[in-house]
Design an enzyme around this catalytic site. Sequence first.
Site, PDB file in Angstrom:
ATOM      1  N   HIS A 138      34.069  41.451  53.426  1.00 49.06           N
ATOM      2  CA  HIS A 138      33.866  40.004  53.359  1.00 49.06           C
ATOM      3  C   HIS A 138      33.697  39.407  54.759  1.00 49.06           C
ATOM      4  O   HIS A 138      34.464  38.539  55.177  1.00 49.06           O
ATOM      5  CB  HIS A 138      35.028  39.315  52.629  1.00 49.06           C
ATOM      6  CG  HIS A 138      34.645  37.975  52.067  1.00 49.06           C
ATOM      7  ND1 HIS A 138      35.243  37.438  50.940  1.00 49.06           N
ATOM      8  CD2 HIS A 138      33.738  37.051  52.467  1.00 49.06           C
ATOM      9  CE1 HIS A 138      34.724  36.249  50.681  1.00 49.06           C
ATOM     10  NE2 HIS A 138      33.820  35.990  51.612  1.00 49.06           N
TER      11      HIS A 138
ATOM     12  N   GLU B  87      39.611  41.253  45.984  1.00 41.45           N
ATOM     13  CA  GLU B  87      39.736  41.588  47.401  1.00 41.45           C
ATOM     14  C   GLU B  87      41.049  41.059  47.996  1.00 41.45           C
ATOM     15  O   GLU B  87      41.549  40.027  47.545  1.00 41.45           O
ATOM     16  CB  GLU B  87      38.535  41.063  48.194  1.00 41.45           C
ATOM     17  CG  GLU B  87      38.314  39.568  48.117  1.00 41.45           C
ATOM     18  CD  GLU B  87      36.998  39.153  48.778  1.00 41.45           C
ATOM     19  OE1 GLU B  87      37.055  38.221  49.581  1.00 41.45           O
ATOM     20  OE2 GLU B  87      35.936  39.752  48.479  1.00 41.45           O
TER      21      GLU B  87
ATOM     22  N   ARG C 193      30.329  35.947  45.780  1.00 44.76           N
ATOM     23  CA  ARG C 193      31.741  36.123  45.447  1.00 44.76           C
ATOM     24  C   ARG C 193      31.860  37.341  44.543  1.00 44.76           C
ATOM     25  O   ARG C 193      30.998  37.576  43.679  1.00 44.76           O
ATOM     26  CB  ARG C 193      32.309  34.890  44.716  1.00 44.76           C
ATOM     27  CG  ARG C 193      32.549  33.686  45.617  1.00 44.76           C
ATOM     28  CD  ARG C 193      33.716  33.926  46.556  1.00 44.76           C
ATOM     29  NE  ARG C 193      34.039  32.747  47.353  1.00 44.76           N
ATOM     30  CZ  ARG C 193      33.563  32.503  48.566  1.00 44.76           C
ATOM     31  NH1 ARG C 193      32.687  33.343  49.108  1.00 44.76           N
ATOM     32  NH2 ARG C 193      33.928  31.430  49.234  1.00 44.76           N
TER      33      ARG C 193
END
Length: 318
Positions: free
Chosen positions: A282, A264, A235
């Site tokens: 991601h 993000e 993360r």
Amino acid sequence: MTRPRILQIGSLAGSPGADTRMREQYEVIELWKAGDRQACLQSAADVEVIVTTAGHGCKREVIESLPNLKVICSWGVGYDSIDLEAAREKGVLLTNTPDVLNDCVADEAWGLLIACARGIAHADRHVRANNWEGKRGPLPLGTRVSGKKLGIVGLGRIGLAIAKRGTGFDMNIRYHNRTPRNDVTYQYMNSLEELASWSDFLIIATVGGSGTQALIDRSVLKALGPNGIVVNIARGSVIDETAMVELLASGELGGAGLDVFDKEPRVPDELKKMDQVVLMPHVASATTETRKAMTDLVLANVEAYFSGKPLLTPVSNS
């Protein structure tokens, strides 16, 4: 026969056809499409199951709006975006999709590591810009990967898959966890700074959430040093992003391979200009096979609940 009703927080767009499969089996209340969110939640008062994703999460307001809620089924392995305290207070169970994405996430971690070490993304841009044909100077030399020292932060399912790949590169592997494991031969390092100082490459594979916020701080990144590379497929919140950008810019940190970011989808502009950095949006689990397996597991958990069977992948929420 009436189909069970479920509330879906957001689209499972990352898995083509997943939303259609959901609608074929259940009466789906699509919260993300609701013009009046509160009215939509009120209309779902009888719902017992929520389907969501690690990205969409599930907030307290949603959990408290559904008096009959029993289970939250999340598409993804992380659950830091789900209000666990609210779920615990109401006795709501949680499932996620572990294991089915281990290999693809580990593969991408290694892709980022090799891309950084060997300057693959930089070289690709060099060729596309016709700099090779124009003989505009040699590229910087890369760094050998085989035989180097690999540090892993978080030796869970994905961390183990990453370590397994490291053995194929004849690497010396050490790790840091909340507690040492007694079922592995890799050496445990009690201090993150000591692990970083020892490592040539440091891969972050720990959980997100408040407990790991900025776990990889300035001191850890400085310990990794000007020749070290950090890779994050966990993360974005786990790394002190501001410190990382500053250390990369100053040369005190050698490089970074990043699939996740603190805010993000916003990515610091400074990172986009750095040739020693490789950026991904991601997508560590984004393969056809893995995304289908994740959807299959979500649907299997939902089906298990409505069939009165044990949930397949419950998450401890104690």
